[in-house]
Design a protein around this motif. Structure first.
Motif, PDB file in Angstrom:
ATOM      1  N   ASN A 155       0.833  -1.210   0.000  1.00 53.55           N
ATOM      2  CA  ASN A 155       0.000   0.000   0.000  1.00 53.55           C
ATOM      3  C   ASN A 155       0.862   1.253   0.000  1.00 53.55           C
ATOM      4  OD1 ASN A 155      -2.298  -1.620   0.132  1.00 53.55           O
ATOM      5  ND2 ASN A 155      -2.210  -1.679   2.358  1.00 53.55           N
ATOM      6  N   VAL A 156       0.921   1.886  -1.162  1.00 53.84           N
ATOM      7  CA  VAL A 156       1.765   3.072  -1.285  1.00 53.84           C
ATOM      8  C   VAL A 156       0.961   4.270  -1.776  1.00 53.84           C
ATOM      9  CG1 VAL A 156       3.888   1.772  -1.715  1.00 53.84           C
ATOM     10  CG2 VAL A 156       2.471   2.476  -3.638  1.00 53.84           C
ATOM     11  N   SER A 157       1.466   5.417  -1.430  1.00 50.42           N
ATOM     12  CA  SER A 157       0.928   6.674  -1.951  1.00 50.42           C
ATOM     13  C   SER A 157       2.054   7.360  -2.696  1.00 50.42           C
ATOM     14  CB  SER A 157       0.481   7.595  -0.807  1.00 50.42           C
ATOM     15  OG  SER A 157      -0.563   7.016  -0.083  1.00 50.42           O
ATOM     16  N   PHE A 158       1.695   8.047  -3.762  1.00 52.70           N
ATOM     17  CA  PHE A 158       2.687   8.842  -4.476  1.00 52.70           C
ATOM     18  C   PHE A 158       2.622  10.265  -3.948  1.00 52.70           C
ATOM     19  CE2 PHE A 158       1.934   5.322  -7.379  1.00 52.70           C
ATOM     20  CZ  PHE A 158       3.239   4.963  -7.673  1.00 52.70           C
ATOM     21  N   VAL A 159       3.783  10.856  -3.764  1.00 52.71           N
ATOM     22  CA  VAL A 159       3.853  12.225  -3.259  1.00 52.71           C
ATOM     23  C   VAL A 159       4.772  13.039  -4.155  1.00 52.71           C
ATOM     24  CG1 VAL A 159       3.355  11.699  -0.843  1.00 52.71           C
ATOM     25  CG2 VAL A 159       5.708  11.605  -1.643  1.00 52.71           C
ATOM     26  N   LEU A 160       4.515  14.334  -4.173  1.00 57.90           N
ATOM     27  CA  LEU A 160       5.378  15.255  -4.905  1.00 57.90           C
ATOM     28  C   LEU A 160       6.262  15.957  -3.892  1.00 57.90           C
ATOM     29  CD1 LEU A 160       5.719  16.011  -7.882  1.00 57.90           C
ATOM     30  CD2 LEU A 160       4.267  17.984  -7.467  1.00 57.90           C
ATOM     31  N   MET A 161       7.579  15.843  -4.098  1.00 60.90           N
ATOM     32  CA  MET A 161       8.539  16.444  -3.186  1.00 60.90           C
ATOM     33  C   MET A 161       9.076  17.736  -3.817  1.00 60.90           C
ATOM     34  SD  MET A 161       8.566  13.970  -0.945  1.00 60.90           S
ATOM     35  CE  MET A 161      10.023  13.894   0.059  1.00 60.90           C
ATOM     36  N   ARG A 162       9.135  18.782  -3.027  1.00 61.76           N
ATOM     37  CA  ARG A 162       9.644  20.062  -3.514  1.00 61.76           C
ATOM     38  C   ARG A 162      11.115  20.181  -3.152  1.00 61.76           C
ATOM     39  NH1 ARG A 162       6.955  26.036  -2.488  1.00 61.76           N
ATOM     40  NH2 ARG A 162       7.994  27.013  -4.265  1.00 61.76           N
ATOM     41  N   LYS A 163      11.969  20.152  -4.167  1.00 66.48           N
ATOM     42  CA  LYS A 163      13.412  20.137  -3.920  1.00 66.48           C
ATOM     43  C   LYS A 163      13.914  21.434  -3.285  1.00 66.48           C
ATOM     44  CE  LYS A 163      14.747  16.614  -7.235  1.00 66.48           C
ATOM     45  NZ  LYS A 163      15.686  16.232  -8.276  1.00 66.48           N
ATOM     46  N   ALA A 193       7.500  16.989   1.297  1.00 63.13           N
ATOM     47  CA  ALA A 193       6.323  16.381   0.658  1.00 63.13           C
ATOM     48  C   ALA A 193       5.191  17.405   0.685  1.00 63.13           C
ATOM     49  CB  ALA A 193       5.911  15.118   1.405  1.00 63.13           C
ATOM     50  N   LEU A 194       4.581  17.619  -0.470  1.00 60.84           N
ATOM     51  CA  LEU A 194       3.507  18.613  -0.560  1.00 60.84           C
ATOM     52  C   LEU A 194       2.152  17.965  -0.283  1.00 60.84           C
ATOM     53  CD1 LEU A 194       4.778  20.402  -3.780  1.00 60.84           C
ATOM     54  CD2 LEU A 194       5.001  21.176  -1.417  1.00 60.84           C
ATOM     55  N   PRO A 195       1.269  18.680   0.429  1.00 60.31           N
ATOM     56  CA  PRO A 195      -0.063  18.121   0.707  1.00 60.31           C
ATOM     57  C   PRO A 195      -0.863  17.970  -0.590  1.00 60.31           C
ATOM     58  CG  PRO A 195       0.150  20.356   1.607  1.00 60.31           C
ATOM     59  CD  PRO A 195       1.470  19.992   1.005  1.00 60.31           C
ATOM     60  N   PRO A 196      -1.518  16.812  -0.787  1.00 64.75           N
ATOM     61  CA  PRO A 196      -2.224  16.541  -2.043  1.00 64.75           C
ATOM     62  C   PRO A 196      -3.279  17.581  -2.422  1.00 64.75           C
ATOM     63  CG  PRO A 196      -2.190  14.583  -0.652  1.00 64.75           C
ATOM     64  CD  PRO A 196      -1.595  15.695   0.148  1.00 64.75           C
ATOM     65  N   ALA A 197      -3.953  18.146  -1.430  1.00 59.16           N
ATOM     66  CA  ALA A 197      -5.041  19.090  -1.723  1.00 59.16           C
ATOM     67  C   ALA A 197      -4.550  20.509  -2.012  1.00 59.16           C
ATOM     68  CB  ALA A 197      -6.027  19.109  -0.557  1.00 59.16           C
ATOM     69  N   ALA A 198      -3.281  20.773  -1.751  1.00 62.79           N
ATOM     70  CA  ALA A 198      -2.751  22.124  -1.975  1.00 62.79           C
ATOM     71  C   ALA A 198      -2.717  22.442  -3.464  1.00 62.79           C
ATOM     72  CB  ALA A 198      -1.348  22.238  -1.393  1.00 62.79           C
ATOM     73  N   THR A 199      -2.866  23.725  -3.780  1.00 55.85           N
ATOM     74  CA  THR A 199      -2.739  24.154  -5.175  1.00 55.85           C
ATOM     75  C   THR A 199      -1.352  24.752  -5.366  1.00 55.85           C
ATOM     76  OG1 THR A 199      -3.586  26.364  -4.712  1.00 55.85           O
ATOM     77  CG2 THR A 199      -5.212  24.684  -5.377  1.00 55.85           C
ATOM     78  N   PHE A 200      -0.898  24.733  -6.605  1.00 54.25           N
ATOM     79  CA  PHE A 200       0.428  25.296  -6.882  1.00 54.25           C
ATOM     80  C   PHE A 200       0.468  26.790  -6.585  1.00 54.25           C
ATOM     81  CE2 PHE A 200       0.891  21.243  -8.957  1.00 54.25           C
ATOM     82  CZ  PHE A 200       2.213  20.938  -8.714  1.00 54.25           C
ATOM     83  N   GLY A 201      -0.674  27.461  -6.737  1.00 54.49           N
ATOM     84  CA  GLY A 201      -0.738  28.895  -6.445  1.00 54.49           C
ATOM     85  C   GLY A 201      -0.651  29.215  -4.964  1.00 54.49           C
ATOM     86  N   SER A 202      -0.894  28.204  -4.106  1.00 57.55           N
ATOM     87  CA  SER A 202      -0.895  28.450  -2.658  1.00 57.55           C
ATOM     88  C   SER A 202       0.449  28.136  -2.008  1.00 57.55           C
ATOM     89  CB  SER A 202      -1.986  27.608  -1.984  1.00 57.55           C
ATOM     90  OG  SER A 202      -1.628  26.231  -2.008  1.00 57.55           O
TER      91      SER A 202
END
Length: 103
Positions: A60-68, A74-83
Motif C-alpha cells: 500500500n503506497v501513496s505517491f507524493v510530490l517532493m519540492r526540492k 512532501a507537498l499536501p495533495p489538496a494544496a494548489t500550486f498557487g498556494s
C-alpha cells in the motif's frame, strides 16, 4: 481555446530515468499532477507501482510530490500550486516519490 500556462515545473521520476516538464495552473492541485504523472508513466510502460512497492517495502503506497527547493518537502495533495510558499518558480524542480499509505 488557449489556456495560458501559469508555470512550468520539472519533475524527476526515478523509475522513468528522465524528467517530465509539466505545465501547471495556479489552481492545479498537487494530487492532480501526481495522478497525471503516474498515468503518463503507465502509458509509457514504466511499472511505477512495482517501483513504489519495492521502495517502500509494502503493497500500500501513496505517491507524493517532493519540492526540492524546500529540502524535499512532501507537498499536501489538496494544496494548489498557487498556494505554495515560497511562491512557485518557473522551471522549479520536484521529485515524484512513494511513501507508505496511512489510514
Amino acid at each position: 481555446m488557449s489556456e495560458e500556462i501559469w508555470r512550468e515545473i520539472i519533475v524527476d521520476v526515478e523509475p522513468r530515468q528522465k524528467e517530465f516538464r509539466v505545465a501547471v495552473e495556479e489552481e492545479s492541485t498537487i494530487d492532480e499532477v501526481v495522478k497525471t504523472l503516474v498515468q503518463r508513466c503507465v502509458d509509457e510502460g514504466v511499472d511505477i507501482s512495482k517501483w513504489a512497492k519495492e521502495k517502500v517495502g509494502q503493497p500500500n503506497v501513496s505517491f507524493v510530490l517532493m519540492r526540492k527547493s524546500t529540502g524535499n518537502t512532501a507537498l499536501p495533495p489538496a494544496a494548489t500550486f498557487g498556494s505554495l510558499e515560497p511562491i512557485l518558480e518557473t522551471n522549479e524542480r520536484f521529485k515524484l516519490d512513494a511513501c507508505a499509505q496511512v489510514g
